[in-house]
Motif scaffolding. Structure first.
Motif, short mmCIF file in Angstrom:
data_model
loop_
_atom_site.label_atom_id
_atom_site.label_comp_id
_atom_site.label_asym_id
_atom_site.label_seq_id
_atom_site.Cartn_x
_atom_site.Cartn_y
_atom_site.Cartn_z
N SER A 294 -4.60 -1.02 13.36
CA SER A 294 -4.52 -0.70 14.79
C SER A 294 -5.86 -0.99 15.47
N ARG A 295 -6.97 -0.70 14.81
CA ARG A 295 -8.28 -0.99 15.39
C ARG A 295 -8.48 -2.50 15.54
N ILE A 296 -8.01 -3.26 14.57
CA ILE A 296 -8.13 -4.73 14.66
C ILE A 296 -7.31 -5.25 15.83
N ALA B 60 -13.82 -17.04 18.94
CA ALA B 60 -13.80 -15.78 19.67
C ALA B 60 -13.19 -14.66 18.83
N VAL B 61 -12.12 -14.98 18.09
CA VAL B 61 -11.49 -13.99 17.22
C VAL B 61 -12.44 -13.59 16.09
N MET B 62 -13.12 -14.57 15.53
CA MET B 62 -14.08 -14.28 14.46
C MET B 62 -15.16 -13.33 14.95
N GLU B 63 -15.66 -13.55 16.15
CA GLU B 63 -16.70 -12.68 16.70
C GLU B 63 -16.22 -11.25 16.84
N ARG B 64 -14.99 -11.07 17.31
CA ARG B 64 -14.45 -9.71 17.47
C ARG B 64 -14.29 -9.01 16.11
N LEU B 65 -13.85 -9.74 15.11
CA LEU B 65 -13.61 -9.13 13.80
C LEU B 65 -14.93 -8.78 13.09
N VAL B 66 -15.91 -9.64 13.21
CA VAL B 66 -17.22 -9.35 12.62
C VAL B 66 -17.85 -8.15 13.31
N ALA B 67 -17.61 -8.02 14.63
CA ALA B 67 -18.16 -6.88 15.38
C ALA B 67 -17.58 -5.55 14.90
N LEU B 68 -16.42 -5.59 14.26
CA LEU B 68 -15.83 -4.37 13.71
C LEU B 68 -16.50 -3.94 12.41
N GLY B 69 -17.35 -4.79 11.86
CA GLY B 69 -18.05 -4.44 10.63
C GLY B 69 -17.62 -5.22 9.41
N TYR B 70 -16.70 -6.16 9.56
CA TYR B 70 -16.26 -6.95 8.42
C TYR B 70 -17.23 -8.11 8.19
N LEU C 209 -7.93 -3.29 0.13
CA LEU C 209 -7.53 -3.13 1.52
C LEU C 209 -7.75 -4.46 2.24
N CYS C 210 -6.65 -5.17 2.44
CA CYS C 210 -6.67 -6.48 3.08
C CYS C 210 -5.84 -6.45 4.36
N PHE C 211 -6.12 -7.43 5.25
CA PHE C 211 -5.40 -7.49 6.53
C PHE C 211 -5.02 -8.93 6.83
N LEU D 98 0.85 -1.19 0.00
CA LEU D 98 0.00 0.00 0.00
C LEU D 98 0.89 1.24 0.00
N HIS D 99 0.42 2.30 -0.65
CA HIS D 99 1.18 3.53 -0.72
C HIS D 99 0.25 4.72 -0.48
N GLY D 100 0.85 5.81 -0.05
CA GLY D 100 0.10 7.06 0.10
C GLY D 100 -1.02 6.96 1.12
N ALA D 101 -2.17 7.54 0.75
CA ALA D 101 -3.30 7.59 1.67
C ALA D 101 -3.81 6.19 2.01
N ALA D 102 -3.74 5.26 1.05
CA ALA D 102 -4.20 3.89 1.32
C ALA D 102 -3.34 3.23 2.40
N ARG D 103 -2.05 3.52 2.40
CA ARG D 103 -1.18 2.94 3.42
C ARG D 103 -1.56 3.45 4.80
N CYS D 104 -1.82 4.75 4.91
CA CYS D 104 -2.20 5.31 6.21
C CYS D 104 -3.57 4.79 6.65
N GLN D 105 -4.48 4.64 5.71
CA GLN D 105 -5.78 4.08 6.03
C GLN D 105 -5.64 2.64 6.52
N GLY D 106 -4.78 1.89 5.87
CA GLY D 106 -4.55 0.52 6.28
C GLY D 106 -3.92 0.42 7.67
N ARG D 107 -3.00 1.31 7.97
CA ARG D 107 -2.37 1.32 9.29
C ARG D 107 -3.40 1.61 10.39
N MET D 108 -4.26 2.57 10.14
CA MET D 108 -5.27 2.90 11.14
C MET D 108 -6.24 1.74 11.37
N ALA D 109 -6.68 1.10 10.29
CA ALA D 109 -7.59 -0.03 10.43
C ALA D 109 -6.90 -1.20 11.11
#
Length: 202
Positions: free
Chosen positions: A117-119, A136-146, A170-172, A104-115
């Protein structure tokens, strides 16, 4: 035509030769001596191309994102290259290039870093509770909106969980173990419409 005679001196006697015969004699002399109009090939020194540097031009680093500190090493926004250091016969790196994720580069890289951190923040309580169950991990990730169909969680040993989620571009990809939770953001894979690493190669 010029008429006349050319006197050729030979030992013992003097003989007159017509001038008209002189060209014939000269041609005969040239033929015997091997003279002619053959051109001698000349060669020019070849012009060598300018040397090409084996080192690719340096790519300027991306601007720092909010809260990011400069590092002597280029900051990574992609998963490790699975072909790094493994380019052995039969051309491992070439045959597995489709498994190398896009950075990722530019704004997409910063957006990815912020997301990312939330994960990490959403999953880290499970680490502190020593809850290393994929459900348990699946439940937390779905609760974030994925969406659940974009989240893939697997057990990684008795005290570890691995997960992949998101949709290109945008993948994680993350890991949780006893010490920490760490998530990397990347841009997907070549020839793939998802965030999971394609299989195959040879």
């Amino acid at each position: 035509m010029i008429r006349g005679h050319l006197r050729l001196h030979r030992p013992g006697r003097l003989r007159r030769v017509p001038l008209a015969a002189v060209p014939v004699l000269l041609v005969g002399v040239l033929a015997v001596s091997g003279c002619g109009t053959q051109r001698i090939a000349t060669t020019r020194p070849s012009v060598l191309p300018a040397p090409v540097s084996a080192t690719p031009a340096a790519i300027p680093p991306d601007p720092l994102c909010a809260g990011e500190k400069p590092s002597p090493v280029a900051s990574g926004s992609r998963r490790p290259d699975p072909a790094a250091g493994l380019d052995a016969p039969p051309n491992y790196a070439d045959n597995h290039g489709f498994q190398v994720p896009f950075p990722l580069h530019g704004a997409a890289r910063c957006q990815g870093r912020m997301a990312a951190s939330r994960i990490d923040a959403a999953v880290d309580p499970l680490r502190r509770q020593r809850d290393f169950t994929p459900a348990a991990v699946m439940e937390r990730l779905v609760a974030l909106g994925y969406p659940a169909n974009k989240v893939f969680v697997t057990q990684n040993g008795p005290t570890g969980v691995a997960f992949t989620l998101g949709s290109p571009p945008l993948c994680f990809d993350g890991r949780m173990d006893l010490d920490r939770v760490h998530t990397d953001a990347f841009g997907g894979y070549p020839d793939s419409g998802g965030c999971t690493m394609p299989q195959g190669g040879h």
